[in-house]
Design a protein around this motif. Structure first.
Motif, short mmCIF file in Angstrom:
data_model
loop_
_atom_site.label_atom_id
_atom_site.label_comp_id
_atom_site.label_asym_id
_atom_site.label_seq_id
_atom_site.Cartn_x
_atom_site.Cartn_y
_atom_site.Cartn_z
N ALA A 232 38.17 42.43 45.45
CA ALA A 232 39.58 42.66 45.20
C ALA A 232 39.93 42.70 43.71
O ALA A 232 40.84 43.43 43.31
N LEU A 233 39.19 41.94 42.90
CA LEU A 233 39.58 41.82 41.49
C LEU A 233 38.58 42.41 40.51
O LEU A 233 38.83 42.42 39.31
N ALA A 234 37.44 42.88 40.98
CA ALA A 234 36.46 43.49 40.07
C ALA A 234 36.22 44.95 40.45
O ALA A 234 36.69 45.86 39.77
N THR A 235 35.52 45.17 41.56
CA THR A 235 35.21 46.56 41.93
C THR A 235 36.48 47.35 42.24
O THR A 235 36.59 48.53 41.88
N ALA A 236 37.44 46.71 42.91
CA ALA A 236 38.67 47.43 43.28
C ALA A 236 39.45 47.86 42.05
O ALA A 236 39.93 48.99 41.96
N VAL A 237 39.57 46.97 41.08
CA VAL A 237 40.33 47.29 39.87
C VAL A 237 39.59 48.35 39.04
O VAL A 237 40.18 49.31 38.55
N VAL A 238 38.26 48.18 38.92
CA VAL A 238 37.48 49.13 38.12
C VAL A 238 37.52 50.53 38.74
O VAL A 238 37.75 51.52 38.04
N THR A 239 37.30 50.62 40.05
CA THR A 239 37.32 51.94 40.69
C THR A 239 38.73 52.50 40.82
O THR A 239 38.91 53.67 41.16
N SER A 240 39.73 51.67 40.54
CA SER A 240 41.12 52.14 40.55
C SER A 240 41.58 52.60 39.18
O SER A 240 42.70 53.10 39.04
N LEU A 241 40.74 52.42 38.16
CA LEU A 241 41.12 52.84 36.81
C LEU A 241 41.52 54.32 36.73
O LEU A 241 42.45 54.67 35.98
N PRO A 242 40.84 55.23 37.49
CA PRO A 242 41.29 56.63 37.44
C PRO A 242 42.74 56.79 37.86
O PRO A 242 43.46 57.63 37.31
N GLU A 243 43.19 56.00 38.84
CA GLU A 243 44.59 56.08 39.26
C GLU A 243 45.52 55.67 38.12
O GLU A 243 46.56 56.29 37.90
N LEU A 244 45.14 54.61 37.39
CA LEU A 244 45.96 54.19 36.26
C LEU A 244 46.01 55.28 35.19
O LEU A 244 47.08 55.64 34.69
#
Length: 345
Positions: A232-244
Motif C-alpha cells: 500500500a505504501l511502497a509499490t502502490a505509490v511508486v507505480t502510481s507516480l505516472p498518475e501524479l
C-alpha cells in the motif's frame, strides 16, 4: 537470482525501476491529449480508458507477479493502495491549478459516472470476503464479475458522452473539452505513430513494474516488513507516480477533464488488478488470503472516492488555499490512513 543480490542492490533496482516509471509517465500525457483530439473520444473517456490503463500497467504487473509468487497480501494491497494514493494525487493536482477548484473547472458527467462505478467495484471484494470461500478453478466469482462490470461501464460512459441526460452548469471557471490546435510538426505525425509511441511507453512501464514487484517481494521477506505495508505504501505509490506526473502535466496543459478522468479511470482500471491477481494466485481465493490491513485500504479507497464524488457533484468554486474542501479532506484522510497503517505495521 535476486536472493544473491545485496539489500542495497535491491533498493537500487527498485529505485531505478521507479525512475523509469516516472519518466515514461511524463511523455504519456501529451500523447493521450493528442489522441483524445485525433480520435474524437474526448479527454474524459481517453483519460479513463487509454491514459488510465497505460499509467496502471506497471501496477498490474506488480500485482500479477506478486500473486503468482504467493504474496497475496502484497498483490491485493498494491491494487487498492494505488487507488487511495492516486485519489490523493488529484488533490495535489488541485493545488497546482490556481484559477479555481479543479473539480469545479473540470465538470464532466463521465467522471461522475466512473466514480460511481468505482465505488461499486470496490464494494465487491468486501462482499467476497464476507461470504464462504468459493472458487471456480481457484478463481473467486467476484473476479469474474469485475471485468464484466468494467466493460459494461465503458459502453455506458460512451453513451453518456454522446447522449447525456444531465449537463453540468457552465460557469466562467469551467474549462470545456475542445480540441487543441496542432502545429505543423504534430500534424505530420500520423495517428498510428502516436499510438505506437504510446504502446511502446506502456511496454517499458510494464517491464519496470515487473522489476518493482520482484525487488519489493525480496525486500519484504528479507527485512520482515508487512506485505500490506509494502504493497500500500511502497509499490502502490511508486507505480502510481505516472498518475501524479500525468495529472499535474495535464492540468498545466489545460486538459482538465483528461487530468480528472485519468485518475478516476486509472482507479477503475486498477480494480482489474484484483481479477488478474486472483487468476494467478493458485492457492484459492485472493480475497480470503488477504488480511484485515488490506481491507482497511479498501474502506479507505471507498471513503476517498465518495468524498471525491461529492466534490464533483457539489462543484465548489473555491475553498481554503484556493482548492476545494474535498481536496483538503482527501489529503487528510490519506495522511491519516498512512499514519494508522504505519503504526499498526
Amino acid at each position: 537470482m535476486l536472493a544473491q543480490w545485496s539489500t542495497s542492490g535491491l533498493f537500487a533496482g527498485f529505485a531505478v525501476a521507479a525512475l523509469v516509471v516516472f519518466i515514461s509517465g511524463l511523455r504519456l500525457t501529451g500523447l493521450a491529449d493528442k489522441l483524445a483530439d485525433r480520435t474524437g473520444l474526448g479527454e474524459a473517456i481517453t483519460g479513463a480508458v487509454l491514459l488510465g490503463a497505460a499509467t496502471s500497467l506497471s501496477g498490474t504487473i506488480v500485482s500479477i507477479t506478486a500473486a503468482y509468487d504467493g504474496f497475496a497480501s502484497l498483490a491485493y494491497s498494491n491494487s487498492i493502495g494505488g487507488i487511495a494514493a492516486q485519489t490523493a494525487f488529484l488533490a495535489v493536482a488541485d493545488v497546482t491549478y490556481r484559477k479555481a477548484n479543479l473539480e469545479h473547472a473540470a465538470a464532466e458527467l463521465a467522471n461522475i459516472f466512473q466514480s460511481v462505478v468505482l465505488i461499486v467495484l470496490l464494494a465487491l471484494p468486501l462482499l467476497a470476503v464476507n461470504v464462504t470461500e468459493f472458487t471456480i478453478f481457484a478463481v473467486h466469482p467476484v473476479s469474474l464479475a469485475i471485468p464484466v462490470i468494467y466493460i459494461l461501464a465503458l459502453f455506458a460512459t460512451r453513451d453518456l458522452r454522446e447522449t447525456p441526460m444531465w449537463r453540468p452548469v457552465s460557469t466562467r471557471e469551467t474549462r470545456t473539452d475542445s480540441p487543441d490546435k496542432e502545429d505543423g510538426e504534430t500534424r505530420r505525425t500520423s495517428t498510428a505513430r502516436l499510438f505506437l509511441s504510446f504502446f511502446a511507453l506502456m511496454a517499458v512501464m510494464g517491464v519496470a513494474g515487473w522489476v518493482i514487484a520482484k525487488t519489493a517481494a525480496e525486500i519484504t521477506g528479507r527485512m520482515a516488513f508487512s506485505e500490506s505495508l509494502v504493497g500500500a505504501l511502497a509499490t502502490a505509490v511508486v507505480t502510481s507516480l505516472p498518475e501524479l506526473v500525468t495529472t499535474v502535466a495535464a492540468v498545466r496543459r489545460g486538459a482538465l477533464q483528461l487530468a480528472v478522468g485519468g485518475i478516476i479511470g486509472g482507479n477503475t482500471f486498477d480494480t482489474l488488478f484484483l481479477t488478474a491477481a486472483d487468476v494467478t494466485y493458485r492457492d484459492g481465493s485472493l480475497y480470503h488470503a488477504a488480511g484485515m490491513e488490506d481491507y482497511f485500504w479498501t474502506v479507505t479507497a471507498i471513503l476517498m472516492t465518495g468524498v471525491l464524488l461529492g466534490g464533483l457533484i457539489l462543484r465548489q468554486r473555491m475553498g481554503p488555499w484556493r482548492i476545494g474542501l474535498e481536496s483538503v479532506a482527501l489529503l487528510v484522510i490519506y495522511a491519516g490512513a498512512i499514519a494508522i497503517q504505519a503504526t499498526a505495521g
